[in-house]
Scaffold this motif. Structure first.
Motif, mmCIF file in Angstrom:
data_model
loop_
_atom_site.group_PDB
_atom_site.id
_atom_site.type_symbol
_atom_site.label_atom_id
_atom_site.label_comp_id
_atom_site.label_asym_id
_atom_site.label_seq_id
_atom_site.Cartn_x
_atom_site.Cartn_y
_atom_site.Cartn_z
ATOM 1 N N ASP A 1 11.184 51.008 -26.565
ATOM 2 C CA ASP A 1 11.325 49.590 -26.264
ATOM 3 C C ASP A 1 11.850 49.431 -24.843
ATOM 4 O OD1 ASP A 1 11.910 46.908 -26.056
ATOM 5 O OD2 ASP A 1 13.029 46.778 -27.934
ATOM 6 N N PRO A 2 11.058 48.885 -23.914
ATOM 7 C CA PRO A 2 11.536 48.772 -22.535
ATOM 8 C C PRO A 2 12.781 47.904 -22.393
ATOM 9 C CG PRO A 2 9.526 47.488 -22.844
ATOM 10 C CD PRO A 2 9.712 48.317 -24.083
ATOM 11 N N LEU A 3 13.023 46.995 -23.331
ATOM 12 C CA LEU A 3 14.197 46.132 -23.239
ATOM 13 C C LEU A 3 15.477 46.865 -23.635
ATOM 14 C CD1 LEU A 3 12.729 42.806 -24.683
ATOM 15 C CD2 LEU A 3 12.948 43.510 -22.292
ATOM 16 N N ARG A 4 15.343 47.969 -24.363
ATOM 17 C CA ARG A 4 16.524 48.730 -24.797
ATOM 18 C C ARG A 4 16.780 49.968 -23.945
ATOM 19 N NH1 ARG A 4 15.135 46.031 -29.472
ATOM 20 N NH2 ARG A 4 16.909 45.368 -30.752
ATOM 21 N N TYR A 5 15.901 50.259 -23.014
ATOM 22 C CA TYR A 5 16.082 51.457 -22.199
ATOM 23 C C TYR A 5 17.132 51.296 -21.097
ATOM 24 C CZ TYR A 5 14.325 56.136 -21.072
ATOM 25 O OH TYR A 5 14.199 57.493 -20.910
ATOM 26 N N PRO A 6 17.318 50.093 -20.487
ATOM 27 C CA PRO A 6 18.221 49.997 -19.332
ATOM 28 C C PRO A 6 19.630 50.538 -19.530
ATOM 29 C CG PRO A 6 16.853 48.058 -19.418
ATOM 30 C CD PRO A 6 16.552 48.832 -20.671
ATOM 31 N N PRO A 7 20.338 50.291 -20.660
ATOM 32 C CA PRO A 7 21.681 50.880 -20.753
ATOM 33 C C PRO A 7 21.657 52.401 -20.777
ATOM 34 C CG PRO A 7 21.062 49.801 -22.817
ATOM 35 C CD PRO A 7 20.038 49.414 -21.807
ATOM 36 N N ILE A 8 20.565 52.997 -21.271
ATOM 37 C CA ILE A 8 20.433 54.453 -21.235
ATOM 38 C C ILE A 8 20.228 54.918 -19.802
ATOM 39 C CG2 ILE A 8 19.093 56.424 -22.058
ATOM 40 C CD1 ILE A 8 18.273 54.685 -24.473
ATOM 41 N N ALA A 9 19.287 54.263 -19.103
ATOM 42 C CA ALA A 9 19.002 54.650 -17.718
ATOM 43 C C ALA A 9 20.211 54.447 -16.819
ATOM 44 C CB ALA A 9 17.811 53.844 -17.198
ATOM 45 N N ALA A 10 20.952 53.363 -17.031
ATOM 46 C CA ALA A 10 22.103 53.069 -16.177
ATOM 47 C C ALA A 10 23.241 54.049 -16.398
ATOM 48 C CB ALA A 10 22.581 51.639 -16.421
ATOM 49 N N ALA A 11 23.387 54.559 -17.609
ATOM 50 C CA ALA A 11 24.488 55.475 -17.924
ATOM 51 C C ALA A 11 24.099 56.941 -17.805
ATOM 52 C CB ALA A 11 25.007 55.207 -19.338
ATOM 53 N N ALA A 12 22.803 57.247 -17.684
ATOM 54 C CA ALA A 12 22.363 58.644 -17.663
ATOM 55 C C ALA A 12 23.044 59.482 -16.588
ATOM 56 C CB ALA A 12 20.842 58.704 -17.507
ATOM 57 N N PRO A 13 23.348 58.941 -15.374
ATOM 58 C CA PRO A 13 24.015 59.796 -14.379
ATOM 59 C C PRO A 13 25.427 60.230 -14.752
ATOM 60 C CG PRO A 13 22.851 58.011 -13.280
ATOM 61 C CD PRO A 13 22.847 57.699 -14.758
ATOM 62 N N THR A 14 25.999 59.707 -15.828
ATOM 63 C CA THR A 14 27.250 60.289 -16.317
ATOM 64 C C THR A 14 27.028 61.683 -16.881
ATOM 65 O OG1 THR A 14 26.993 59.336 -18.540
ATOM 66 C CG2 THR A 14 28.186 58.018 -16.901
ATOM 67 N N ALA A 15 25.806 61.942 -17.359
ATOM 68 C CA ALA A 15 25.507 63.205 -18.026
ATOM 69 C C ALA A 15 24.664 64.145 -17.191
ATOM 70 C CB ALA A 15 24.781 62.922 -19.347
ATOM 71 N N VAL A 16 23.893 63.612 -16.244
ATOM 72 C CA VAL A 16 22.926 64.432 -15.513
ATOM 73 C C VAL A 16 22.792 63.871 -14.104
ATOM 74 C CG1 VAL A 16 21.093 63.027 -16.552
ATOM 75 C CG2 VAL A 16 20.498 65.188 -15.488
ATOM 76 N N PRO B 1 26.802 58.736 -8.122
ATOM 77 C CA PRO B 1 26.701 57.487 -8.887
ATOM 78 C C PRO B 1 28.014 56.717 -8.935
ATOM 79 C CG PRO B 1 26.946 59.325 -10.396
ATOM 80 C CD PRO B 1 26.876 59.908 -9.008
ATOM 81 N N PHE B 2 27.903 55.398 -9.116
ATOM 82 C CA PHE B 2 29.061 54.566 -9.429
ATOM 83 C C PHE B 2 28.561 53.369 -10.226
ATOM 84 C CE2 PHE B 2 27.422 52.819 -5.507
ATOM 85 C CZ PHE B 2 27.665 51.451 -5.566
ATOM 86 N N TRP B 3 29.488 52.696 -10.900
ATOM 87 C CA TRP B 3 29.131 51.622 -11.822
ATOM 88 C C TRP B 3 29.987 50.395 -11.497
ATOM 89 C CZ3 TRP B 3 29.391 56.744 -12.787
ATOM 90 C CH2 TRP B 3 28.232 57.349 -13.275
ATOM 91 N N PRO B 4 29.484 49.504 -10.647
ATOM 92 C CA PRO B 4 30.310 48.383 -10.175
ATOM 93 C C PRO B 4 30.688 47.390 -11.261
ATOM 94 C CG PRO B 4 28.040 48.155 -9.419
ATOM 95 C CD PRO B 4 28.157 49.529 -10.008
ATOM 96 N N LEU B 5 29.984 47.367 -12.387
ATOM 97 C CA LEU B 5 30.352 46.505 -13.516
ATOM 98 C C LEU B 5 30.981 47.299 -14.651
ATOM 99 C CD1 LEU B 5 27.214 44.157 -13.690
ATOM 100 C CD2 LEU B 5 29.383 43.781 -12.487
ATOM 101 N N GLY B 6 31.371 48.534 -14.385
ATOM 102 C CA GLY B 6 31.893 49.399 -15.437
ATOM 103 C C GLY B 6 30.758 50.132 -16.122
ATOM 104 N N LEU B 7 31.111 51.131 -16.931
ATOM 105 C CA LEU B 7 30.086 51.885 -17.651
ATOM 106 C C LEU B 7 29.289 50.947 -18.549
ATOM 107 C CD1 LEU B 7 32.050 55.128 -18.583
ATOM 108 C CD2 LEU B 7 30.332 54.837 -16.792
ATOM 109 N N PRO B 8 27.968 51.105 -18.598
ATOM 110 C CA PRO B 8 27.118 50.132 -19.288
ATOM 111 C C PRO B 8 27.394 50.067 -20.787
ATOM 112 C CG PRO B 8 25.827 51.566 -17.848
ATOM 113 C CD PRO B 8 27.194 52.155 -17.934
#
Length: 702
Positions: free
Chosen positions: A527-542, A610-617
């Motif tokens: 679901d493209p609408l549910r992917y963004p929080p995964i993509a935004a947080a992925a650099p915490t892991a990789v 990476p950085f997260w200006p609105l906090g971790l997604p």
């Protein structure tokens, strides 16, 4: 590397890391302080510390189910015998030797740190110098005490479920570690926050990492356990402070035990800890560390665009007729690799799930010229051909299941294990390894395939108990490490080959595997609408240049949704998919424009932090943000997604505050899709419609 030694105390580190050790009167060495240069609390009396190594062994101490660090654990008997330091290839190292005369066990705490990074990597090597066997049930990789009290700390964890990866959440550490008033009670609290991995998917349930932040914003600690199998980390309270313990698999959680015969050795999986004044800085240090430990490969700087035919497209049903128009469309869109995903070997009308293992192409699917004709077409269009492979599994109906010996498979009590109609190869066995070497050498050598997507879609818990295994968890760790050794051998023989690591998406997103593979699948979310929080947080892991994010535009999508799904991958690795061959000229132009933007910025992604200006997604956040900051005073990139809420938002970018900055919307190309204005201290972004996203470049005013 700075080093200083006084009686019962020594220091070690470099300009970015300061580690201080003390040796008790009974000989127990302890890490009493670990700081970075920006920490203004580097002075003062050393806080309560833990033994440098803790282990439990049958007949020699309490198990993990009991209280930690009570003084009864085996580690309290390991006495300091000396230490050695040095530097090598940009790393500083310290080895502390400990010994227990009663059993003859010798432990070597092996600490390393990349010069210039506030990151400590630790592992423990055990050697039985005694006369009797010793059965080890657990051994720490890294112990750190003397952290601030639980009342002052927030703990961060990441749920990592299938189709819902990298979901970080935060709570006060005190919510898990009860305050029992140690001023009244004689003992420290037994309460602890404990997180463990499970089974052969090491990041199923949670990522093998975590973080602490001091509530006043002064310090942050981020860690990972680099295990391709079981792992455990603990946070608890001791002597009015907090402690962190990192472990690989243990007996209590993973049925892991090993028997050390006289003269035998065992080395734990590494644990790594990054320090910083805030969470983003510590995450950035961990990103740089991950780049430092991984296997060198040209892919890490080239970042080619990969088209994969699976997601929301062929879905495991490739044929020559379906692939040829997709190949042409992918080439026209700017793809540089084309990967044929699952199903290319399927010549059985009953389905391929339980018949895989031989990895030969299907004549039925590729009737004219076979699969070689399709691979040739990919090359003719200027792309590198790739294939999907699930190397560790053999279907119960595969002829390979009868050809290989029982010992080449996972087993328990002499019975070969079956999981979802499949057997699991044990890569410690030479027959299993020879079978896969022959397979990959045929595909990558004879066929000229330059990309392998290595998937893994079953879970075996707790592991295997081959004749030489004391417990199934030990068998699982042994296989997982042998798998990475096999993969390293493949890359040695085929140095240009690019390998993507996948396990139903991100279920094997561990530090050990990321250090060998070039790419990491972040999810199988459709679901493209549910992917963004995964993509935004992925650099915490990789690291961003390894994190493969699906971008699957479709002919039925409107322009906003096409821009949305393409934009989500622009600060990672584009895994392009979708029925591009059925799109209109206008839609194909949108795809090509996004790919061109990616190619224009990918040189920066390979070195950005990476950085997260609105906090971790958050999974349901209305606005999401991911930033990448290039070194020095270079360019900053921001991806912002709006799923709801106000159409305008102010975004803090602290490292640019007070500077003259030019804000430029790189994607989408449509002017009305979004707007960004720099106000001197923060960025004002407007996205008029939902779903809507923008990729913004922030650079110096020209």
């Amino acid at each position: 590397m700075a080093s200083n030694q006084r009686q019962n105390e020594f220091t070690w580190g470099h300009e970015a890391l300061d580690a201080r050790f003390a040796v008790d009167a009974d000989g127990t060495p302890r890490l009493v302080r670990l700081t970075h240069p920006d920490d203004d609390r580097r002075t003062g009396p050393p806080p309560a510390a833990l033994p440098l190594v803790e282990l439990t062994a049958l007949g020699h101490g309490s198990g993990w189910s009991g209280p930690r660090f009570t003084g009864t654990a085996f580690g309290a008997r390991l006495a300091h015998r000396g230490q050695r330091t040095g530097s090598r290839d940009g790393w500083q190292w310290l080895t502390v030797e400990l010994h227990d005369p009663a059993t003859g066990l010798t432990a070597f705490a092996e600490l390393t740190s990349p010069t210039g990074l506030p990151v400590l990597r630790s592992r423990v090597r055990l050697r039985n110098d005694g006369r009797e066997p010793l059965v080890v049930q657990s051994v720490s990789s890294l112990l750190l005490g003397g952290l601030p009290a639980p009342d002052a700390l927030d703990v961060h964890r990441a749920r990592n479920d299938w189709l819902a990866e990298c979901r970080w959440y935060t709570e006060p550490l005190r919510a898990s570690v009860a305050d029992i008033n140690t001023d009244v009670h004689e003992h420290d609290s037994r309460a602890a926050l404990v997180l463990t991995g499970r089974g052969s998917w090491p990041t199923d349930g949670h990522l093998a990492m975590g973080a602490l932040t001091e509530r006043d914003g002064g310090r942050a600690w981020v860690w990972q356990v680099e295990s391709p199998a079981g792992w455990r980390w603990d946070l608890g309270e001791r002597a009015h402070g907090s402690y962190l313990a990192l472990n690989g698999p243990t007996d209590a959680e993973h049925q892991w035990r090993i028997r050390l015969e006289p003269g035998e050795e065992f080395t734990t999986v590494p644990g790594a800890l990054a320090l910083g004044p805030d969470l983003d800085t510590a995450m950035g240090a961990l990103t740089s560390y991950r780049r430092a430990i991984r296997r060198p490969h040209p892919d890490h700087t080239a970042l080619p665009v990969v088209f994969n035919d699976y997601m929301n497209t062929l879905m495991g049903d490739p044929t020559t007729a379906k692939l040829l128009p997709l190949i042409d469309a992918a080439a026209d869109a700017g793809a540089e690799y084309f990967c044929i995903d699952s199903g290319w070997y399927d010549d059985d009308t009953r389905g391929w799930w339980d018949s895989v293992g031989a990895w030969q192409p299907s004549p039925r699917r590729f009737p004219d010229g076979g699969i070689q004709a399709v691979l040739d077409r990919i090359r003719e269009r200027g792309m590198v051909p790739g294939l999907w492979l699930e190397p560790e599994v053999v279907g119960v109906r595969s002829p390979v299941a009868a050809e290989l010996p029982l010992e080449a498979f996972f087993q328990r009590d002499g019975v070969r294990l079956t999981e979802q109609g499949r057997h699991q190869l044990d890569l410690r066995h030479p027959a299993a390894r020879a079978h896969l070497d022959k397979t990959v050498d045929r595909i990558a050598g004879d066929w000229g395939v330059g990309y392998l997507k290595l998937d893994y879609n079953i879970v075996v818990d707790p592991g295997t108990q081959a004749p030489g295994d004391l417990a199934p968890g030990a068998g699982l760790l042994g296989h997982a490490q042998a798998y990475l050794d096999w993969l390293s051998g493949v890359l040695d023989r085929h140095p240009g080959l690019v390998v993507e690591n996948c396990a139903s998406g991100g279920m094997r997103m561990d530090g050990a595997t990321l250090a060998v593979a070039q790419l990491q699948s972040t999810s199988d979310q459709q679901d493209p609408l549910r992917y963004p929080p995964i993509a935004a947080a992925a650099p915490t892991a990789v690291p961003p240049e390894q994190g493969a994010v699906w971008a699957y535009p479709q002919p039925e999508h409107d322009d906003d949704l096409i821009a949305w799904t393409l934009g989500g991958a622009l600060l990672g690795r584009i895994h392009l998919s979708g029925h591009l061959n059925h799109m209109s000229d206008h839609q194909r132009a949108l795809v090509r424009a996004a790919v061109d933007v990616y190619k224009s910025i990918r040189g920066d992604l390979a070195r950005a932090l990476p950085f997260w200006p609105l906090g971790l997604p958050g999974w349901t956040d209305e606005w999401l943000a991911l930033g990448l900051r290039t070194p020095g005073d270079g360019t900053t990139y921001l991806s912002l997604w709006r799923r709801g809420g106000p159409d305008e938002l102010r975004i803090p970018v602290p490292h640019l505050a007070g500077r003259a900055v030019r804000a430029e919307v790189l994607h989408p190309s449509s002017a009305e899709a979004g707007r960004a204005v720099w106000g001197g201290e923060e960025l004002t972004v407007s996205v008029p419609r939902t779903p809507g996203m923008v990729l913004i470049r922030l650079g110096p005013e020209s």
